[in-house]
Scaffold this active site. Structure first.
Site, PDB file in Angstrom:
ATOM      1  CG  ASP A   1      41.425  38.683  35.845  1.00  0.00           C
ATOM      2  OD1 ASP A   1      40.956  38.473  36.979  1.00  0.00           O
ATOM      3  OD2 ASP A   1      42.405  39.423  35.639  1.00  0.00           O
TER       4      ASP A   1
ATOM      5  CG  ASN B   1      34.480  37.035  37.771  1.00  0.00           C
ATOM      6  OD1 ASN B   1      34.341  37.369  36.600  1.00  0.00           O
ATOM      7  ND2 ASN B   1      34.552  35.758  38.143  1.00  0.00           N
TER       8      ASN B   1
ATOM      9  CG  ASN C   1      42.616  32.444  42.120  1.00  0.00           C
ATOM     10  OD1 ASN C   1      42.221  31.987  41.052  1.00  0.00           O
ATOM     11  ND2 ASN C   1      43.208  33.638  42.175  1.00  0.00           N
TER      12      ASN C   1
ATOM     13  NE  ARG D   1      41.482  35.823  44.086  1.00  0.00           N
ATOM     14  CZ  ARG D   1      40.920  36.343  43.017  1.00  0.00           C
ATOM     15  NH1 ARG D   1      39.614  36.495  42.979  1.00  0.00           N
ATOM     16  NH2 ARG D   1      41.649  36.710  41.979  1.00  0.00           N
TER      17      ARG D   1
ATOM     18  NE  ARG E   1      44.496  38.260  33.113  1.00  0.00           N
ATOM     19  CZ  ARG E   1      45.223  37.857  34.131  1.00  0.00           C
ATOM     20  NH1 ARG E   1      46.366  37.269  33.910  1.00  0.00           N
ATOM     21  NH2 ARG E   1      44.812  38.026  35.366  1.00  0.00           N
TER      22      ARG E   1
ATOM     23  CB  SER F   1      47.765  34.897  36.133  1.00  0.00           C
ATOM     24  OG  SER F   1      47.762  36.306  36.101  1.00  0.00           O
TER      25      SER F   1
END
Ligand code: IPE
Ligand code: IPE
Ligand code: MG
Length: 250
Positions: free
Chosen positions: A30, A32, A78, A81, A198, A206
């Site tokens: 996570d 980016n 995701n 997005r 993480r 998540s």
């Protein structure tokens, strides 16, 4: 700096070695987007950089003797997005599946995908299957790439499949226990993760490996994934080695 005593071919002085090396490590890759934002770049630039980190850290895990590595690459959530970001991610997956994963050949890495493959284009699906097929007989680290993965979705599927097998008489209702449920998950036959890392500083799971992480140790790190170095993995392993896992005992 990488810590040499984690290297598998160089046995280390017992006083320096971590007391336990986790067998199975999970990583929620996570940060980016924030990495790119900090540099005034589009989010997809962060994903490109994150993909390089994935390559580097995967190889490193294999070198130091981790047996199973599960990386969270794309969640069932995701898809929410913006279209261009999802498109950029699919493009990256494609180029990775075409080129970079063959790199893992030298490291003898077994590549597996966990998640719902039916969400991807036929082209991506074929590449995923090709990678699984061509690496399945290797005997190095098992790399699970979680793509279109959601743990709730995984559990729902398991429940459906168990029901179907009970209905058809393949499974006795009284035989349903924790081990049987585990066998219906994407990670069937693999040990539960010992450690989940993480990066990016978020304190949440998540929808990653919910069932499997019942007794997993968590290490949250403040680095964003594209900035994550081998030394950060070493640090997470050091923290893990100091944990006292009690599994409800004393
Ligand atoms: C992780 O980085 C990659 C994916 C979820 C695909 P993010 O894109 O979530 O980065 P942040 O959390 O927005 O910084
Ligand atoms: C989790 O990161 C999924 C992956 C890293 C693939 P997210 O960025 O999607 O998680 P949230 O939205 O911060 O919980
Ligand atoms: Mg994120």
């Amino acid at each position: 700096m990488a810590i040499p005593f984690f290297k598998k071919k160089e046995p280390s002085a017992p006083s320096q070695a971590p007391s336990v090396l986790p067998v199975h490590v999970g990583i929620i890759m996570d940060g980016n987007g924030r990495w790119a934002k900090k540099r005034g770049l589009p989010r997809k630039a962060g994903h490109r950089e994150g993909a390089q980190t994935f390559r580097k850290i995967t190889r490193y895990c294999s070198e130091i003797g981790i047996k199973y590595l599960t990386v969270y690459a794309f969640s069932t959530e995701n898809w929410k997005r913006p279209e261009d970001e999802v498109g950029a991610l699919m493009g990256l997956f494609k180029s990775y599946l075409e080129e970079a994963l063959s790199d893992f050949k030298d490291d003898d890495i077994v590549v597996r995908f966990i998640g719902d493959k039916s969400g991807f284009s036929p082209e991506l699906r074929a590449l995923m299957e090709e990678n699984e097929q061509s690496s399945k007989d290797r005997d190095g680290m098992v790399l699970n790439i979680a793509m279109n993965y959601g743990s709730r979705d995984e559990i729902v599927r398991a429940v459906r499949n168990i029901c179907a097998d009970v209905k058809s008489g393949r499974v006795e209702q009284s035989a349903i226990d924790e081990a049987l449920v585990s066998d219906y998950l994407y990670t069937a036959g693999q040990p539960d993760p010992d450690l989940i890392i993480r990066p990016s500083g978020e304190y949440r799971i998540s929808n990653f490996l919910l069932w499997q992480s019942a007794y997993t140790e968590f290490v949250i790190m403040n680095k964003l994934w594209p900035d994550f170095q081998k030394a950060d993995l070493d640090e997470a392993l050091r923290i893990y080695a100091q944990r006292n896992r009690r599994y409800g005992g004393v």
